[in-house]
Design an enzyme around this catalytic site. Structure first.
Site, mmCIF file in Angstrom:
data_model
loop_
_atom_site.group_PDB
_atom_site.id
_atom_site.type_symbol
_atom_site.label_atom_id
_atom_site.label_comp_id
_atom_site.label_asym_id
_atom_site.label_seq_id
_atom_site.Cartn_x
_atom_site.Cartn_y
_atom_site.Cartn_z
ATOM 1 N NE ARG A 109 -3.872 0.528 1.915
ATOM 2 C CZ ARG A 109 -5.090 0.519 2.475
ATOM 3 N NH1 ARG A 109 -5.336 1.257 3.529
ATOM 4 N NH2 ARG A 109 -6.060 -0.222 1.968
ATOM 5 C CG HIS A 136 -8.575 -0.108 -2.790
ATOM 6 N ND1 HIS A 136 -7.719 -1.157 -2.509
ATOM 7 C CD2 HIS A 136 -9.226 0.163 -1.615
ATOM 8 C CE1 HIS A 136 -7.836 -1.479 -1.239
ATOM 9 N NE2 HIS A 136 -8.745 -0.703 -0.670
ATOM 10 C CD GLN A 139 -12.954 -2.388 -0.610
ATOM 11 O OE1 GLN A 139 -12.127 -2.280 0.271
ATOM 12 N NE2 GLN A 139 -14.127 -2.969 -0.417
ATOM 13 C CG ASP A 227 -14.104 5.657 -0.584
ATOM 14 O OD1 ASP A 227 -14.043 5.449 0.643
ATOM 15 O OD2 ASP A 227 -13.093 5.650 -1.325
ATOM 16 C CB CYS A 265 -14.158 0.429 0.318
ATOM 17 S SG CYS A 265 -13.547 2.110 0.599
ATOM 18 N NE ARG A 293 -10.252 -5.766 0.389
ATOM 19 C CZ ARG A 293 -9.459 -4.762 0.798
ATOM 20 N NH1 ARG A 293 -9.956 -3.757 1.473
ATOM 21 N NH2 ARG A 293 -8.167 -4.760 0.486
HETATM 22 N N1 CP Z 1 -11.204 -0.727 2.527
HETATM 23 C C1 CP Z 1 -9.931 -0.748 2.916
HETATM 24 O O1 CP Z 1 -9.004 -0.894 2.119
HETATM 25 O O2 CP Z 1 -9.752 -0.614 4.249
HETATM 26 P P1 CP Z 1 -8.372 -0.375 4.988
HETATM 27 O O3 CP Z 1 -7.878 0.995 4.633
HETATM 28 O O4 CP Z 1 -8.717 -0.498 6.459
HETATM 29 O O5 CP Z 1 -7.384 -1.431 4.561
HETATM 30 N N1 NVA Z 2 -10.520 6.250 -1.028
HETATM 31 C C1 NVA Z 2 -10.036 5.854 0.275
HETATM 32 C C2 NVA Z 2 -10.102 4.383 0.427
HETATM 33 C C3 NVA Z 2 -9.673 3.881 1.769
HETATM 34 C C4 NVA Z 2 -9.721 2.386 1.861
HETATM 35 C C5 NVA Z 2 -8.624 6.355 0.462
HETATM 36 O O1 NVA Z 2 -7.829 6.242 -0.477
HETATM 37 O O2 NVA Z 2 -8.295 6.870 1.527
#
Ligand code: CP
Ligand code: NVA
Length: 310
Positions: A109, A136, A139, A227, A265, A293
């Site tokens: 990440r 993502h 997800q 989101d 998500c 997930r």
């Molecule tokens: N939805 C998601 O990716 O959650 P986290 O940021 O907690 O991993």
């Molecule tokens: N769009 C959000 C998703 C978090 C899982 C972000 O990037 O922060």
């Protein structure tokens, strides 16, 4: 010793795959979910190690990849970017080469998508995108699985998005092209889908509709998605809340889509993009989505490591 490969199976973006491969990955995830107890005994990933590299916070992505690997008999090592030499200037390419000598796959990440691509280009093991500022994909694999658990096959169905363009929406757009469903986006014009993404969607044959009226977008759909209004890496000072309040998913908006499930998500910012009554209401499937997930991740890991296992 680790399984090194000239063409490792990376999982970086949904658009990189054809529909059959994505269906195969989802099917594998569903199969591993159905045979959960047997698979724990079979330990198909025995002797395999997954590195989980986090440059940004995570709850679901960390839990699901860590547990997916362990439940399939493998091991994990969790590292944060700022504790690694990466945080002191070691290059992405050298980091990729070193990790390739120690582990069998990397889940990362990191907001800078180009750096994740560079990591993959220099790794001889699979690299999985666990969220960048661009996309993502893991997800949305779980989201398609969740949709189909509740509503049946997604092909030919309609999903509405209310909120700004971001990484999660990017992967939904790619999924619309590959899984063949309608995606109706409602966003303020200043925070909407970039023209180059609309062009990609048109070229890819995606049935993407973009407007600024959330009630028009949700009419007759099978699923409403939103989101957070400010993603990791977004400018928190650009006054988004005023622009986005009309796109809040509340009971009035959900009443305009009576047959729809609600997905997010997570993490949710209750009172901003979604209200408590929707999050906790009868249309919400957000915690099934969170659990999926784990199962989708198993399908992805199985595909990425599959060349070494088959
Ligand atoms: N939805 C998601 O990716 O959650 P986290 O940021 O907690 O991993
Ligand atoms: N769009 C959000 C998703 C978090 C899982 C972000 O990037 O922060």
């Amino acid at each position: 010793m680790t399984s090194r490969n000239a063409s490792p199976r990376h999982f970086l973006d949904i658009c990189a795959f054809d529909s059959d491969t994505l269906r195969h990955v989802l099917g594998r995830g569903a199969d591993l979910r159905a045979r959960r107890d047997d698979v724990r005994t079979a330990r198909p990933f025995d002797g395999k190690t997954l590195a989980l590299v986090f440059d940004k916070p995570s709850t679901r992505t960390r839990l699901s990849f860590d547990l997916a690997m362990r439940q399939l008999g493998g091991e994990t090592i969790v590292m944060s970017g700022n504790e690694m030499q990466l945080g002191r200037g070691e290059s992405i390419a050298d980091t990729a080469r070193v990790l390739s000598r120690f582990v069998d796959a990397i889940m990362i990440r990191m907001l800078d998508h180009d750096k994740v691509v560079e990591l993959a280009e220099n790794a001889t093991i699979p690299v999985i995108n666990g969220l960048t500022h661009r996309s993502h994909p893991c997800q949305i694999m779980a989201d398609v699985m969740t949709f189909e658990d509740h509503k049946g096959p997604i092909a030919g169905r309609a999903v509405a998005w209310a909120g700004p363009y971001n990484n999660v929406l990017q992967s939904w757009i790619e999924a619309a092209a590959r899984f063949d469903f309608d995606l109706r986006v409602a966003a303020p014009n200043t925070l909407s889908v970039p023209v180059e993404v609309r062009d990609w969607a048109a070229d890819a044959g995606a049935r993407l509709t973009v407007g600024d009226d959330p009630f028009a977008a949700v009419e007759g759909v099978d699923c409403v998605v939103t989101d957070c209004w400010i993603s990791m890496g977004d400018d928190e000072n650009d006054n988004r809340h005023n622009h986005l309040m009309p796109y809040q998913v509340n009971s009035t908006l959900m009443a305009a889509a009576p047959d729809a499930i609600f997905m997010h998500c997570l993490p949710a910012h209750r009172g901003e993009e979604v209200t408590d009554d929707v999050m906790d209401g009868p249309q919400s499937v957000v915690f099934d989505e969170a659990e999926n997930r784990l199962h989708a991740q198993k399908g992805i890991l199985h595909w990425c490591l599959g060349a070494a296992l088959d």
